[in-house]
Enzyme design. Structure first.
Site, PDB file in Angstrom:
ATOM      1  N   LYS A 154       0.839  -1.194   0.000  1.00 57.62           N
ATOM      2  CA  LYS A 154       0.000   0.000   0.000  1.00 57.62           C
ATOM      3  C   LYS A 154       0.878   1.250   0.000  1.00 57.62           C
ATOM      4  O   LYS A 154       1.843   1.355   0.777  1.00 57.62           O
ATOM      5  CB  LYS A 154      -0.924   0.006   1.214  1.00 57.62           C
ATOM      6  CG  LYS A 154      -2.004  -1.067   1.175  1.00 57.62           C
ATOM      7  CD  LYS A 154      -3.036  -0.794   0.097  1.00 57.62           C
ATOM      8  CE  LYS A 154      -4.177  -1.796   0.141  1.00 57.62           C
ATOM      9  NZ  LYS A 154      -5.221  -1.491  -0.850  1.00 57.62           N
ATOM     10  N   ASP A 185      -0.185  -0.415  -4.598  1.00 59.89           N
ATOM     11  CA  ASP A 185      -1.593  -0.015  -4.711  1.00 59.89           C
ATOM     12  C   ASP A 185      -1.774   1.350  -4.067  1.00 59.89           C
ATOM     13  O   ASP A 185      -1.592   1.505  -2.860  1.00 59.89           O
ATOM     14  CB  ASP A 185      -2.474  -1.051  -4.015  1.00 59.89           C
ATOM     15  CG  ASP A 185      -3.961  -0.727  -4.113  1.00 59.89           C
ATOM     16  OD1 ASP A 185      -4.320   0.210  -4.860  1.00 59.89           O
ATOM     17  OD2 ASP A 185      -4.760  -1.411  -3.447  1.00 59.89           O
ATOM     18  N   GLU A 229      -1.312  -0.382  -9.111  1.00 56.21           N
ATOM     19  CA  GLU A 229      -2.764  -0.499  -9.048  1.00 56.21           C
ATOM     20  C   GLU A 229      -3.417   0.845  -8.715  1.00 56.21           C
ATOM     21  O   GLU A 229      -3.040   1.499  -7.742  1.00 56.21           O
ATOM     22  CB  GLU A 229      -3.139  -1.539  -7.991  1.00 56.21           C
ATOM     23  CG  GLU A 229      -4.633  -1.781  -7.851  1.00 56.21           C
ATOM     24  CD  GLU A 229      -4.939  -2.916  -6.886  1.00 56.21           C
ATOM     25  OE1 GLU A 229      -6.010  -2.848  -6.234  1.00 56.21           O
ATOM     26  OE2 GLU A 229      -4.117  -3.851  -6.754  1.00 56.21           O
ATOM     27  N   ASP A 283      -8.666  -0.842 -10.387  1.00 54.49           N
ATOM     28  CA  ASP A 283      -9.476  -1.505  -9.360  1.00 54.49           C
ATOM     29  C   ASP A 283     -10.754  -0.707  -9.138  1.00 54.49           C
ATOM     30  O   ASP A 283     -11.828  -1.066  -9.621  1.00 54.49           O
ATOM     31  CB  ASP A 283      -8.677  -1.635  -8.069  1.00 54.49           C
ATOM     32  CG  ASP A 283      -9.504  -2.223  -6.916  1.00 54.49           C
ATOM     33  OD1 ASP A 283     -10.646  -2.666  -7.144  1.00 54.49           O
ATOM     34  OD2 ASP A 283      -9.012  -2.246  -5.778  1.00 54.49           O
ATOM     35  N   LYS A 293     -13.275  -8.116  -7.819  1.00 54.90           N
ATOM     36  CA  LYS A 293     -13.651  -8.613  -6.492  1.00 54.90           C
ATOM     37  C   LYS A 293     -15.097  -9.087  -6.558  1.00 54.90           C
ATOM     38  O   LYS A 293     -15.958  -8.394  -7.105  1.00 54.90           O
ATOM     39  CB  LYS A 293     -13.483  -7.510  -5.446  1.00 54.90           C
ATOM     40  CG  LYS A 293     -12.049  -6.998  -5.366  1.00 54.90           C
ATOM     41  CD  LYS A 293     -11.885  -5.847  -4.384  1.00 54.90           C
ATOM     42  CE  LYS A 293     -10.429  -5.372  -4.366  1.00 54.90           C
ATOM     43  NZ  LYS A 293     -10.207  -4.235  -3.453  1.00 54.90           N
TER      44      LYS A 293
END
Length: 330
Positions: free
Chosen positions: A108, A139, A165, A191, A215
């Site tokens: 992250k 991400d 991401e 995403d 997801k």
């Protein structure tokens, strides 16, 4: 399929509050609603801040997994990545040690209140621990504008990134940053531009990403997610949203059904929990796609208090009405 009766959902409802070993998305406890359908146990766990319209899609995803047979599996085991929250560099080793056998790490970055130097230090430490053969993806959760993203990707490129991401928020920004960093050969993944978009195919039509992150719950279920992957024509990474062991198996069923699986999946996040309702932690870098039932003792031990359980029950009722008023079909 037609919506099942609301009473069938609420009749087996268990709301749990699971403690995290590492603070993630600003929380130390993850709440989730679990219930049982004809096909088995399923999960409804949109984040607390999500409104009813967005959360209703998650309920459709939970119903899909509990009331419809899962698609034909192409594999029984799914490779997963470690997830490194926005921790200080000196905490990275402790986090990675929780992910047995994982050779890919998602790190992250772009955390509010932190700096690019913090991100670089974190990624550098991951590379040092994983060595040259480990795979690292970052991400940003749409935390950068295009100029910030360009600077950050340039600064992080030396650590051999697998992909970046959601560096920016909009499809146009993703298209711009993809063009700007093409020279570096670092792919851009979408995403939020897929799972939170009214048109999840827009990012592919615009040529704004090299791959997509999907997801199951946020996209309305396994079957819809598979359709989206097929329609985009892009490689997909199946990920989770800090799900319990039940929700992770939902994601694993999605990953197992993909015709090809080009990337390790973001389904190892059970390792961020101190306790769970079952075991979906990675073992030798893999998790099973087999459906599981929650442990009865864990449901009792980690049951949310009455106020929180009532809050989730009321949320399910409201989201059910959203689905019902749409067309009553999930």
């Amino acid at each position: 399929m037609t919506l099942p009766p609301l009473d069938d959902i609420l009749g087996s409802l268990h709301v749990v509050a699971l403690p995290l070993a590492v603070r993630f998305r600003g929380v130390d406890v993850r709440e989730a609603a679990l219930f049982e359908g004809p096909e088995g146990w399923t999960e409804f766990s949109p984040f607390i801040e999500y409104d009813d319209d967005e959360s209703a899609t998650w309920l459709a995803g939970a119903i899909d997994y509990g009331w419809r047979a899962v698609p034909q599996a192409q594999r029984n085991q799914v490779p997963v990545n470690a997830t490194v929250p926005a921790v200080a560099a000196d905490q990275v080793a402790t986090v990675l040690a929780r992910f047995d056998g994982c050779r890919t790490a998602k790190v992250k970055v772009a955390e509010a209140g932190q700096t690019l130097d913090d991100d670089v230090a974190r990624v550098r430490e991951v590379r040092e621990i994983m060595g040259p053969d480990g795979r690292i993806r970052v991400d940003a959760n749409a935390g950068w504008n295009v100029d910030q993203a360009e600077r950050a990707i340039h600064a992080l490129a030396e650590y051999d990134l697998e992909y970046v991401e959601q560096p920016c928020a909009t499809v146009d920004e993703l298209k711009d940053i993809r063009r700007r960093v093409k020279y570096a050969g670092i792919p851009i993944a979408a995403d939020e531009s897929v799972r939170k978009a009214s048109d999840p195919l827009a990012v592919a039509r615009a040529g704004a990403a090299d791959l997509i992150v999907v997801k199951a719950q946020p996209l309305g279920g396994l079957h819809r997610a598979l359709d989206i992957v097929a329609e985009t024509g892009l490689s997909a990474v199946v990920s989770s949203a800090l799900d319990t062991a039940i929700g992770l198996r939902m994601g694993a069923a999605l990953a197992a059904a993909l015709p090809t699986l080009d990337y390790d999946c973001g389904l190892g996040t059970a390792s961020l929990f101190r306790a769970d309702v079952g075991d979906s932690r990675p073992h030798d870098g893999m998790i099973s796609s087999e459906r599981i039932a929650p442990d009865a003792a864990a449901l009792k031990t980690h049951a949310a208090d009455a106020d929180r359980a009532n809050w989730w029950r009321a949320r399910i009722e409201r989201c059910y009405r959203v689905l019902e008023n749409a067309d009553g079909v999930v």
